[in-house]
Design a protein around this motif. Structure first.
Motif, PDB file in Angstrom:
ATOM      1  N   LYS A   1     -63.440  32.465  48.424  1.00  0.00           N
ATOM      2  CA  LYS A   1     -62.041  32.882  48.446  1.00  0.00           C
ATOM      3  C   LYS A   1     -61.622  33.284  49.851  1.00  0.00           C
ATOM      4  N   ALA A   2     -62.536  33.994  50.558  1.00  0.00           N
ATOM      5  CA  ALA A   2     -62.239  34.388  51.935  1.00  0.00           C
ATOM      6  C   ALA A   2     -62.116  33.155  52.840  1.00  0.00           C
ATOM      7  N   ILE A   3     -63.003  32.177  52.649  1.00  0.00           N
ATOM      8  CA  ILE A   3     -62.979  30.968  53.478  1.00  0.00           C
ATOM      9  C   ILE A   3     -61.706  30.169  53.213  1.00  0.00           C
ATOM     10  N   ASP A   4     -61.243  30.107  51.953  1.00  0.00           N
ATOM     11  CA  ASP A   4     -59.996  29.415  51.649  1.00  0.00           C
ATOM     12  C   ASP A   4     -58.833  29.995  52.451  1.00  0.00           C
ATOM     13  N   ILE A   5     -58.890  31.287  52.685  1.00  0.00           N
ATOM     14  CA  ILE A   5     -57.797  31.965  53.396  1.00  0.00           C
ATOM     15  C   ILE A   5     -57.900  31.775  54.914  1.00  0.00           C
TER      16      ILE A   5
ATOM     17  N   ASN B   1     -62.254  40.465  57.006  1.00  0.00           N
ATOM     18  CA  ASN B   1     -62.233  41.338  58.178  1.00  0.00           C
ATOM     19  C   ASN B   1     -63.289  40.923  59.199  1.00  0.00           C
ATOM     20  N   ILE B   2     -64.522  40.683  58.722  1.00  0.00           N
ATOM     21  CA  ILE B   2     -65.609  40.328  59.642  1.00  0.00           C
ATOM     22  C   ILE B   2     -65.377  38.941  60.252  1.00  0.00           C
ATOM     23  N   LEU B   3     -64.942  37.961  59.447  1.00  0.00           N
ATOM     24  CA  LEU B   3     -64.687  36.611  59.973  1.00  0.00           C
ATOM     25  C   LEU B   3     -63.553  36.625  60.992  1.00  0.00           C
ATOM     26  N   ASN B   4     -62.468  37.356  60.714  1.00  0.00           N
ATOM     27  CA  ASN B   4     -61.366  37.467  61.683  1.00  0.00           C
ATOM     28  C   ASN B   4     -61.817  38.163  62.946  1.00  0.00           C
ATOM     29  N   ASN B   5     -62.675  39.186  62.778  1.00  0.00           N
ATOM     30  CA  ASN B   5     -63.191  39.905  63.953  1.00  0.00           C
ATOM     31  C   ASN B   5     -64.017  38.954  64.826  1.00  0.00           C
ATOM     32  N   SER B   6     -64.864  38.123  64.178  1.00  0.00           N
ATOM     33  CA  SER B   6     -65.673  37.151  64.929  1.00  0.00           C
ATOM     34  C   SER B   6     -64.780  36.114  65.611  1.00  0.00           C
ATOM     35  N   LYS B   7     -63.758  35.620  64.910  1.00  0.00           N
ATOM     36  CA  LYS B   7     -62.839  34.636  65.482  1.00  0.00           C
ATOM     37  C   LYS B   7     -62.163  35.197  66.730  1.00  0.00           C
ATOM     38  N   ASP B   8     -61.674  36.463  66.621  1.00  0.00           N
ATOM     39  CA  ASP B   8     -60.957  37.059  67.758  1.00  0.00           C
ATOM     40  C   ASP B   8     -61.861  37.241  68.963  1.00  0.00           C
ATOM     41  N   ILE B   9     -63.097  37.703  68.728  1.00  0.00           N
ATOM     42  CA  ILE B   9     -63.992  37.953  69.870  1.00  0.00           C
ATOM     43  C   ILE B   9     -64.481  36.648  70.481  1.00  0.00           C
ATOM     44  N   LEU B  10     -64.622  35.578  69.669  1.00  0.00           N
ATOM     45  CA  LEU B  10     -64.998  34.264  70.207  1.00  0.00           C
ATOM     46  C   LEU B  10     -63.893  33.728  71.117  1.00  0.00           C
ATOM     47  N   ASN B  11     -62.628  33.882  70.705  1.00  0.00           N
ATOM     48  CA  ASN B  11     -61.505  33.435  71.523  1.00  0.00           C
ATOM     49  C   ASN B  11     -61.346  34.296  72.774  1.00  0.00           C
ATOM     50  N   GLU B  12     -61.544  35.626  72.567  1.00  0.00           N
ATOM     51  CA  GLU B  12     -61.393  36.547  73.695  1.00  0.00           C
ATOM     52  C   GLU B  12     -62.415  36.260  74.794  1.00  0.00           C
ATOM     53  N   ASN B  13     -63.658  35.938  74.393  1.00  0.00           N
ATOM     54  CA  ASN B  13     -64.719  35.679  75.376  1.00  0.00           C
ATOM     55  C   ASN B  13     -64.746  34.215  75.822  1.00  0.00           C
ATOM     56  N   ASP B  14     -63.793  33.412  75.277  1.00  0.00           N
ATOM     57  CA  ASP B  14     -63.641  32.008  75.685  1.00  0.00           C
ATOM     58  C   ASP B  14     -64.959  31.231  75.585  1.00  0.00           C
ATOM     59  N   VAL B  15     -65.608  31.381  74.406  1.00  0.00           N
ATOM     60  CA  VAL B  15     -66.861  30.661  74.171  1.00  0.00           C
ATOM     61  C   VAL B  15     -66.527  29.192  73.918  1.00  0.00           C
ATOM     62  N   LYS B  16     -67.256  28.303  74.590  1.00  0.00           N
ATOM     63  CA  LYS B  16     -66.956  26.864  74.497  1.00  0.00           C
ATOM     64  C   LYS B  16     -67.361  26.297  73.136  1.00  0.00           C
TER      65      LYS B  16
ATOM     66  N   ILE C   1     -79.397  42.648  47.565  1.00  0.00           N
ATOM     67  CA  ILE C   1     -78.906  41.392  48.135  1.00  0.00           C
ATOM     68  C   ILE C   1     -78.463  41.678  49.566  1.00  0.00           C
ATOM     69  N   THR C   2     -78.910  40.834  50.497  1.00  0.00           N
ATOM     70  CA  THR C   2     -78.539  41.015  51.898  1.00  0.00           C
ATOM     71  C   THR C   2     -77.696  39.821  52.346  1.00  0.00           C
ATOM     72  N   ILE C   3     -76.542  40.120  52.944  1.00  0.00           N
ATOM     73  CA  ILE C   3     -75.648  39.089  53.497  1.00  0.00           C
ATOM     74  C   ILE C   3     -75.551  39.345  54.997  1.00  0.00           C
ATOM     75  N   THR C   4     -75.798  38.317  55.807  1.00  0.00           N
ATOM     76  CA  THR C   4     -75.644  38.460  57.261  1.00  0.00           C
ATOM     77  C   THR C   4     -74.566  37.499  57.742  1.00  0.00           C
ATOM     78  N   ILE C   5     -73.725  38.003  58.664  1.00  0.00           N
ATOM     79  CA  ILE C   5     -72.671  37.201  59.289  1.00  0.00           C
ATOM     80  C   ILE C   5     -72.821  37.377  60.798  1.00  0.00           C
ATOM     81  N   GLN C   6     -73.134  36.277  61.503  1.00  0.00           N
ATOM     82  CA  GLN C   6     -73.393  36.355  62.945  1.00  0.00           C
ATOM     83  C   GLN C   6     -72.592  35.305  63.700  1.00  0.00           C
ATOM     84  N   ASP C   7     -72.047  35.729  64.856  1.00  0.00           N
ATOM     85  CA  ASP C   7     -71.369  34.790  65.747  1.00  0.00           C
ATOM     86  C   ASP C   7     -72.163  34.676  67.050  1.00  0.00           C
ATOM     87  N   ASN C   8     -71.681  33.866  67.968  1.00  0.00           N
ATOM     88  CA  ASN C   8     -72.354  33.697  69.262  1.00  0.00           C
ATOM     89  C   ASN C   8     -71.439  34.111  70.400  1.00  0.00           C
ATOM     90  N   ALA C   9     -70.679  35.241  70.149  1.00  0.00           N
ATOM     91  CA  ALA C   9     -69.674  35.678  71.122  1.00  0.00           C
ATOM     92  C   ALA C   9     -70.220  36.629  72.177  1.00  0.00           C
TER      93      ALA C   9
END
Length: 498
Positions: A351-355, A391-406, A421-429
């Motif tokens: 549902k979050a990904i659809d949004i 919230n976490i996906l938007n936060n990752s999107k914003d920091i990826l754009n802010e740091n201009d990751v290619k 149950i463990t869920i991990t969400i990681q970006d490369n920002a």
């Protein structure tokens, strides 16, 4: 029924005294019996001697008139019931008070036996002999009424004396008990007064050593109680004041929580509007291009058969897509306040990904999901967890754009072990700076420009995980590999109990 200590002491003393008096009366009765028995036996022996000496000569001489006279004279004694004289052949010579010597009673040994007392007579006989030659017997019946009467009189006198002694003793004991327990009564009244709130009570028990020590101890205790009560009242006032302050602070915090939820809600709606814009931009552009092309071809008379129908179908397809997008956002808003129930975590993520999917695609962010083989069920409100993912996906999107990751990537991983149950969400920002990593879940903390962030998204996410799912959320900086390169990125851990 409760009895005072004084009355208990009086009653106990009177019972003991009654027992002692009863024993004394019984002893006196026994002593009376012994004395009377002794006196009776002495008189009986004297009577035997007199009768023997008086009757020997008349019996030898067969002088019946003299024998009869002696018997009549002896019968005048008050204690003598009957007399009878028999010769050595058991022939009746004379009798007084008994009918012709018929059925004379057997000889009794004890003048105070049960039989003697029952028929009120002691039966005996006296052998009469001369130079060891038996001449006959004298049957004698002595009355025991005098003993019974004496015994009754003695018991009556003893009871009267005992009652008088008990009455006098009771009066004396009551007076003594009142005197002994007066200090205890004072102590009791003072204790009751203290128990009912009069903490100023003090007692004066006299000047004896024992009562003086008790008086000093009680007064010291009363003084300490009074001081403790005053301290408690003072402390109670402080506690009431503190309670009011805490109540005010709780209400203030509650209002702040409501405000934060509202702000978070508004932020989410803002993000949704932004995502809707991303979702709609491409379909709307396609519709605009197709309708403009159709209009131009009509003006140039270049419209072919079925072209209008094909264009209409294409526009309807894009319109249906736009409608489905609206339904997705409407369902998210509508289900936000649903009741708790078990749901699949991956359904919440979808549902979050659809949004946010359109926004991620427009920003060229690669989303990778590592699914679990197990069914991941938790108890809660599905859209609350969806909000955390957004919230976490938007936060990752914003920091990826802010740091201009290619080459941008977000990796989501699910795992289940034991009872969690463990869920991990990681970006490369590039990760979170060490000096602020412990603050990112604080309210109103943000590294973005004021116009771009409110600082409540991650705070509300942590609050939802902690309070609504009884779980944990934390973040670490870890390495991540993507397209044969190694990056550093923020890795969020969401740990939920099953």
């Amino acid at each position: 029924m409760r009895v005072s200590l004084a009355w208990k002491w009086v009653i106990a003393s009177l019972i003991i005294e009654s027992l002692m008096l009863t024993l004394m009366v019984l002893k006196n009765v026994n002593q009376l019996e012994t004395n009377l028995s002794t006196q009776t036996n002495i008189r009986l022996d004297e009577q035997k001697i007199l009768l023997k000496s008086a009757l020997i000569a008349p019996i030898v001489q067969m002088d019946y008139a003299t024998i009869n006279a002696i018997l009549n004279e002896t019968k005048k004694i008050p204690t003598v019931d009957y007399l009878a004289v028999l010769d050595n052949q058991n022939n009746c010579i004379s009798s007084v008070g008994w009918d012709s010597c018929k059925n004379l009673p057997k000889k009794e040994d004890n003048p105070f036996s049960k039989k003697s007392l029952k028929d009120e007579r002691f039966d005996t006989n006296i052998p009469i002999s001369l130079f060891s030659e038996p001449l006959g017997k004298v049957y004698l019946g002595l009355s025991t009424k005098f003993y019974i009467q004496a015994k009754k009189e003695m018991i009556t006198r003893s009871i009267i004396i005992a009652l008088m002694e008990l009455i006098l003793s009771a009066i004396l004991l009551i007076a003594i008990s009142k005197w002994i327990t007066k200090n205890l009564v004072k102590l009791t009244h003072s204790a009751n007064a203290i128990a009912h709130g009069d903490y100023s009570q003090r007692i004066n028990l006299g000047d004896s050593i024992e009562t003086l020590e008790l008086q000093e101890s009680f007064n010291l205790m009363a003084k300490n109680i009074e001081k403790s009560i005053l301290d408690l009242k003072h402390l109670n006032k402080k506690e009431k004041k503190l309670f009011q302050e805490l109540k005010s602070q709780v209400e203030k915090n509650h209002e702040q929580d409501i405000l934060l939820k509202h702000q978070s809600r508004m932020a989410i709606i803002g993000e949704m509007l932004n995502n809707i814009a991303h979702q709609w931009r491409q379909p709307l552009n396609a519709i605009t291009v197709q309708m403009s092309g159709l209009k131009l071809r009509k003006e140039l008379n270049l419209i072919e058969e079925n072209e209008i129908e094909n264009t209409s179908d294409s526009v309807m397809k894009y319109a249906s897509y736009l409608s489905n997008t609206i339904d997705d956002f409407r369902d998210y808003i509508k289900d936000y306040s649903s009741k708790k129930k078990y749901f699949n975590i991956e359904t919440s993520l979808n549902k979050a990904i659809d949004i946010v999917s359109a926004s991620l695609k427009n920003n060229y962010i690669n989303l990778q999901i590592v699914h679990s083989k197990d069914e991941l069920l938790v108890n809660g409100v599905i859209n609350e967890l969806t909000q955390v993912f957004i919230n976490i996906l938007n936060n990752s999107k914003d920091i990826l754009n802010e740091n201009d990751v290619k080459e941008k990537v977000i990796v989501i991983n699910f795992s289940k072990e034991d009872n969690k149950i463990t869920i991990t969400i990681q970006d490369n920002a590039g990760g979170v700076q060490d000096n602020i990593i412990d603050k990112i879940f604080d309210p109103y903390f943000t590294t973005k420009y004021k116009s771009q962030g409110t600082g409540i998204g991650l705070y509300m996410s942590a609050k939802i995980i902690h309070e609504h799912f009884s779980g944990e959320i934390l973040v670490k900086n870890e390495n991540i590999d993507f397209n044969d390169k190694t990056y550093i990125g923020a890795k969020f851990f969401i740990i939920l109990p099953i």
